[in-house]
Design an enzyme around this catalytic site. Sequence first.
Site, PDB file in Angstrom:
ATOM      1  N   ASP A  69     -16.089   4.633  34.839  1.00 17.50           N
ATOM      2  CA  ASP A  69     -16.731   3.380  34.445  1.00 17.50           C
ATOM      3  C   ASP A  69     -18.246   3.536  34.327  1.00 17.50           C
ATOM      4  O   ASP A  69     -18.887   2.877  33.505  1.00 17.50           O
ATOM      5  CB  ASP A  69     -16.396   2.279  35.446  1.00 17.50           C
ATOM      6  N   THR A 121     -14.776  -6.973  38.918  1.00 15.65           N
ATOM      7  CA  THR A 121     -14.010  -5.943  39.633  1.00 15.65           C
ATOM      8  C   THR A 121     -14.902  -4.775  40.061  1.00 15.65           C
ATOM      9  O   THR A 121     -14.404  -3.699  40.396  1.00 15.65           O
ATOM     10  CB  THR A 121     -12.867  -5.408  38.755  1.00 15.65           C
ATOM     11  N   TYR A 133     -19.196  -4.300  41.729  1.00 17.50           N
ATOM     12  CA  TYR A 133     -19.970  -4.575  42.941  1.00 17.50           C
ATOM     13  C   TYR A 133     -19.614  -5.936  43.538  1.00 17.50           C
ATOM     14  O   TYR A 133     -19.442  -6.091  44.745  1.00 17.50           O
ATOM     15  CB  TYR A 133     -21.460  -4.512  42.585  1.00 17.50           C
ATOM     16  N   SER A 134     -19.462  -6.932  42.680  1.00 15.36           N
ATOM     17  CA  SER A 134     -19.157  -8.280  43.154  1.00 15.36           C
ATOM     18  C   SER A 134     -17.871  -8.315  43.973  1.00 15.36           C
ATOM     19  O   SER A 134     -17.795  -8.986  45.012  1.00 15.36           O
ATOM     20  CB  SER A 134     -19.052  -9.244  41.961  1.00 15.36           C
ATOM     21  N   ASN A 139     -22.036  -5.322  33.689  1.00 14.60           N
ATOM     22  CA  ASN A 139     -21.352  -5.627  34.952  1.00 14.60           C
ATOM     23  C   ASN A 139     -22.085  -6.676  35.773  1.00 14.60           C
ATOM     24  O   ASN A 139     -21.541  -7.730  36.064  1.00 14.60           O
ATOM     25  CB  ASN A 139     -21.178  -4.361  35.788  1.00 14.60           C
ATOM     26  N   ASP A 189     -28.842  -9.610  52.410  1.00 13.02           N
ATOM     27  CA  ASP A 189     -29.304  -8.305  51.936  1.00 13.02           C
ATOM     28  C   ASP A 189     -29.469  -8.300  50.425  1.00 13.02           C
ATOM     29  O   ASP A 189     -30.098  -7.391  49.866  1.00 13.02           O
ATOM     30  CB  ASP A 189     -28.304  -7.206  52.330  1.00 13.02           C
TER      31      ASP A 189
END
Length: 290
Positions: free
Chosen positions: A72, A186, A188-189, A145, A175
Amino acid sequence: MRIGVFGNNCNEEKLRLIKGLFDKLNSLGANVYVQSSFHDFLTSEFGYKPQMSGVIEGETFDIDIALSVGGDGTFLRTALQIDKQNIPILGINTGRLGFLADVNGSQIDETLDEIFRGDYKIEERSLLRLHTDERVFSSFNYALNEVAILKRDASSMITIHTYLNGDYLTSYQADGLVIATPTGSTAYSMSVNGPILLPQNANFILSPVAPHSLNVRPIVIPDDYKIMLNVESRTNSFLVSLDGRSEDFPVGITLNISKANFTTRVIKRFNQTFYQTLREKLMWGADVRS
């Protein structure tokens, strides 16, 4: 058909797959163009010189379809180089998980046969645009993304004052904060407990990273909303990351994030659905006891 092949550094065990890809393209009579950095790597590392019509250099190039060979991350870099040229991308997975690059090595031949018959679909994927009046994000200021606002490596948490269409939402003490597209839901979130959205959803996600208050949760908003952020930090700086491309920003800068006025075009097979990808990549419904 003019096919562009984009890739990344890989180990020798992937070379057989890459050679098979070029052999298949040449058997189909394609005019093959190879990303210059990928061509240089194949030549210098493995002494492999694919049969091709030319290399892809610069910001503009004339191809019909781009093949992204890798994971990816490679797909995101391919989309970055294609920029606004409206060239559809097929992701061929030689990496690990692969939500964007979801055609595996055993499917290459039949997938390329389908493409040359015109037997495929194109999904239009939304991007995020970052705009600031005070300074410019030095590279491509769009993200397929996510846009992530993060604390510096060793600093304490930051405060992110967040406004939607000019109305105050909240001040995240955390943070960081991830603003994700449906494609990025699908990525980092998801790792910070954000919800998964179908690629066709007309929404964005705001997901805090390690929030100080446990009652702060991700929120889904319409993708035509304008997001405005002001950041406080004890170090007087913070990180802004667009699809993993990070830069330092000083506090006092207002970040404006909105939907881009163009899309990334992703090639999908007719027999390949997002639900199938969820079952295969995230093992939805799998019984680990069996």
